[in-house]
Design a protein around this motif. Sequence first.
Motif, PDB file in Angstrom:
ATOM      1  N   ILE A  30       0.865  -1.176   0.000  1.00 35.35           N
ATOM      2  CA  ILE A  30       0.000   0.000   0.000  1.00 35.35           C
ATOM      3  C   ILE A  30       0.905   1.231   0.000  1.00 35.35           C
ATOM      4  N   PRO A  31       0.981   1.981  -1.096  1.00 34.73           N
ATOM      5  CA  PRO A  31       1.920   3.112  -1.167  1.00 34.73           C
ATOM      6  C   PRO A  31       1.335   4.366  -0.530  1.00 34.73           C
ATOM      7  N   TYR A  32       2.194   5.176   0.056  1.00 25.57           N
ATOM      8  CA  TYR A  32       1.817   6.476   0.606  1.00 25.57           C
ATOM      9  C   TYR A  32       2.682   7.554  -0.041  1.00 25.57           C
ATOM     10  N   THR A  33       2.228   8.778   0.033  1.00 26.41           N
ATOM     11  CA  THR A  33       2.977   9.895  -0.558  1.00 26.41           C
ATOM     12  C   THR A  33       4.200  10.226   0.289  1.00 26.41           C
ATOM     13  N   GLY A  34       5.339  10.354  -0.364  1.00 25.60           N
ATOM     14  CA  GLY A  34       6.568  10.723   0.322  1.00 25.60           C
ATOM     15  C   GLY A  34       6.998  12.143  -0.022  1.00 25.60           C
ATOM     16  N   TYR A  35       8.094  12.562   0.562  1.00 26.02           N
ATOM     17  CA  TYR A  35       8.611  13.922   0.333  1.00 26.02           C
ATOM     18  C   TYR A  35      10.112  13.902   0.547  1.00 26.02           C
ATOM     19  N   GLY A  36      10.761  15.024   0.188  1.00 25.47           N
ATOM     20  CA  GLY A  36      12.187  15.110   0.442  1.00 25.47           C
ATOM     21  C   GLY A  36      12.830  16.282  -0.265  1.00 25.47           C
ATOM     22  N   THR A  37      14.132  16.223  -0.338  1.00 26.30           N
ATOM     23  CA  THR A  37      14.946  17.239  -0.992  1.00 26.30           C
ATOM     24  C   THR A  37      15.580  16.611  -2.235  1.00 26.30           C
ATOM     25  N   PRO A  38      16.262  17.399  -3.077  1.00 28.76           N
ATOM     26  CA  PRO A  38      16.934  16.789  -4.244  1.00 28.76           C
ATOM     27  C   PRO A  38      17.982  15.750  -3.872  1.00 28.76           C
ATOM     28  N   GLU A  39      18.438  15.749  -2.616  1.00 35.19           N
ATOM     29  CA  GLU A  39      19.479  14.800  -2.205  1.00 35.19           C
ATOM     30  C   GLU A  39      18.932  13.623  -1.394  1.00 35.19           C
ATOM     31  N   ARG A  40      17.796  13.816  -0.700  1.00 33.48           N
ATOM     32  CA  ARG A  40      17.284  12.749   0.161  1.00 33.48           C
ATOM     33  C   ARG A  40      15.763  12.777   0.126  1.00 33.48           C
ATOM     34  N   PRO A 131       4.396  -4.642  -8.492  1.00 33.28           N
ATOM     35  CA  PRO A 131       4.912  -3.281  -8.256  1.00 33.28           C
ATOM     36  C   PRO A 131       3.789  -2.245  -8.229  1.00 33.28           C
ATOM     37  N   VAL A 132       3.898  -1.284  -7.331  1.00 33.88           N
ATOM     38  CA  VAL A 132       2.935  -0.181  -7.232  1.00 33.88           C
ATOM     39  C   VAL A 132       3.698   1.127  -7.235  1.00 33.88           C
ATOM     40  N   GLU A 133       2.997   2.201  -7.574  1.00 36.27           N
ATOM     41  CA  GLU A 133       3.605   3.526  -7.652  1.00 36.27           C
ATOM     42  C   GLU A 133       3.333   4.335  -6.389  1.00 36.27           C
ATOM     43  N   ALA A 134       4.362   4.991  -5.880  1.00 36.68           N
ATOM     44  CA  ALA A 134       4.241   5.882  -4.727  1.00 36.68           C
ATOM     45  C   ALA A 134       4.721   7.271  -5.135  1.00 36.68           C
ATOM     46  N   PRO A 135       3.854   8.287  -5.060  1.00 36.74           N
ATOM     47  CA  PRO A 135       4.297   9.640  -5.403  1.00 36.74           C
ATOM     48  C   PRO A 135       5.246  10.197  -4.351  1.00 36.74           C
ATOM     49  N   VAL A 136       6.238  10.925  -4.800  1.00 39.88           N
ATOM     50  CA  VAL A 136       7.214  11.554  -3.909  1.00 39.88           C
ATOM     51  C   VAL A 136       7.402  12.997  -4.366  1.00 39.88           C
ATOM     52  N   PHE A 137       7.224  13.938  -3.431  1.00 38.95           N
ATOM     53  CA  PHE A 137       7.387  15.353  -3.774  1.00 38.95           C
ATOM     54  C   PHE A 137       8.744  15.843  -3.299  1.00 38.95           C
ATOM     55  N   VAL A 138       9.553  16.336  -4.234  1.00 41.75           N
ATOM     56  CA  VAL A 138      10.882  16.852  -3.936  1.00 41.75           C
ATOM     57  C   VAL A 138      10.810  18.373  -3.863  1.00 41.75           C
ATOM     58  N   VAL A 139      11.201  18.909  -2.733  1.00 39.33           N
ATOM     59  CA  VAL A 139      11.115  20.348  -2.480  1.00 39.33           C
ATOM     60  C   VAL A 139      12.376  21.035  -3.006  1.00 39.33           C
ATOM     61  N   ALA A 140      12.187  22.112  -3.741  1.00 36.81           N
ATOM     62  CA  ALA A 140      13.320  22.859  -4.282  1.00 36.81           C
ATOM     63  C   ALA A 140      14.104  23.524  -3.151  1.00 36.81           C
ATOM     64  N   PRO A 141      15.418  23.666  -3.305  1.00 36.98           N
ATOM     65  CA  PRO A 141      16.236  24.256  -2.231  1.00 36.98           C
ATOM     66  C   PRO A 141      15.860  25.688  -1.884  1.00 36.98           C
ATOM     67  N   ASP A 142      15.270  26.435  -2.846  1.00 35.73           N
ATOM     68  CA  ASP A 142      14.970  27.839  -2.577  1.00 35.73           C
ATOM     69  C   ASP A 142      13.575  28.058  -1.990  1.00 35.73           C
ATOM     70  N   VAL A 143      12.805  26.986  -1.771  1.00 33.83           N
ATOM     71  CA  VAL A 143      11.471  27.132  -1.158  1.00 33.83           C
ATOM     72  C   VAL A 143      11.651  27.341   0.340  1.00 33.83           C
ATOM     73  N   ARG A 144      11.049  28.378   0.854  1.00 36.76           N
ATOM     74  CA  ARG A 144      11.252  28.756   2.248  1.00 36.76           C
ATOM     75  C   ARG A 144       9.988  28.677   3.102  1.00 36.76           C
ATOM     76  N   ARG A 145       8.904  28.159   2.551  1.00 34.88           N
ATOM     77  CA  ARG A 145       7.670  28.091   3.340  1.00 34.88           C
ATOM     78  C   ARG A 145       6.927  26.799   3.023  1.00 34.88           C
ATOM     79  N   GLY A 146       6.401  26.150   4.063  1.00 32.75           N
ATOM     80  CA  GLY A 146       5.631  24.928   3.902  1.00 32.75           C
ATOM     81  C   GLY A 146       4.414  24.940   4.805  1.00 32.75           C
ATOM     82  N   ILE A 147       3.562  23.923   4.663  1.00 32.53           N
ATOM     83  CA  ILE A 147       2.287  23.856   5.379  1.00 32.53           C
ATOM     84  C   ILE A 147       2.194  22.512   6.091  1.00 32.53           C
ATOM     85  N   ILE A 148       1.858  22.534   7.360  1.00 33.27           N
ATOM     86  CA  ILE A 148       1.599  21.331   8.147  1.00 33.27           C
ATOM     87  C   ILE A 148       0.198  21.454   8.723  1.00 33.27           C
TER      88      ILE A 148
END
Length: 350
Positions: A30-40, A131-148
């Motif tokens: 069961i895939p879930y949405t992931g996140y990270g940076t260009p390096e991790r 195999p299943v697909e899991a979306p992963v959002f990579v945040v750009a280094p210059d983004v300075r604001r996020g939402i929780i």
Amino acid sequence: MMHRAARIEDWLHDKREKFARRRGHKPIVIPYTGYGTPERVRVLCRVLLAKPATAAAVARKRRRNDGRDASIRGWRSFLSVPVNDVTVTIDIGGHAHRVQADRGGVVDTVMDVALEPGWHTAMLHTEASTPVEAPVFVVAPDVRRGIISDVDDTVMVTTLPRPLLAAWNTFVLDEHARVPTPGMAVLLDRLADATPGAPVIYLSTGAWNVAPTLSRFLSRNLYPAGALLLTDWGPTHDRLFRSGREHKRENLRRLAQEFPEMQWILIGDDGQHDEAIYSEFQQDFPQSVAAVAIRRLSPSEAVLAGRRAKDAVEAKPDPLWVYGPDGASLATQLADLGLIVDPGLPGPTE
């Protein structure tokens, strides 16, 4: 020494897994949405045993084209059997990584990558699963604001006593029956639009069992796409029950450390512990907080949540904190802080 309750739970899982395999159930991811940076990146999923889908079920899934697995839905997600210590292969960015699921079948891992900012797809599978697909959002280094954002009583309205809420959400409701909080979807969408590429994180004390249903609810009600960080029910190695408050604290601290240059807009409600948790986070990481938006529960909702309704004119604890009964009210105040360009959100009856 592992807690006795955890040992009993592992014994039950082992018995149920053997029984399910004898009945022909197979592992599925069961895939879930992931996140990270260009390096991790942080990749999340869960491995369960399920009855193989029939040809008719596969055809219905293709016609729906919504990614749902017909064998793991609603109350069945709670009764499904997690696969203990299975190896999951994760293919992303042209590289394969092999990781072990935990005792609840959950994979929550961080891996080194080289990816461009934006949405990517990780392919997940075990030796015996499709195999299943899991979306992963990579945040750009210059983004300075996020939402929780919290979920229950924040993005969706709940009108049940807290002790019954988890059981109701797990066993009864599907995404069609859940009621979105007025104006909150538009609020989160405007906040995300105000900072292109901003990550959106839905942080809840809910169980991973209901993640597919919550994901469909968020999508159906036009909330911005983002990672869903939930927890696992049951005992841990050292305690009888997991702490929902500590789950939120740990993930907030982790996000602050993973994105040290990011300022977060924290969204929650005054029904339980969000105010205390966000206040502690602000004290520990003041540079990581852009604003705190708290939805005030109505008097009836407050009673069901187990606390007295607060006075609407109560002084704010900090200039960065805003209070309101719905998304439109919070948007107007966040606009005053310069976090939304156009606060023109529809009210509850519009």
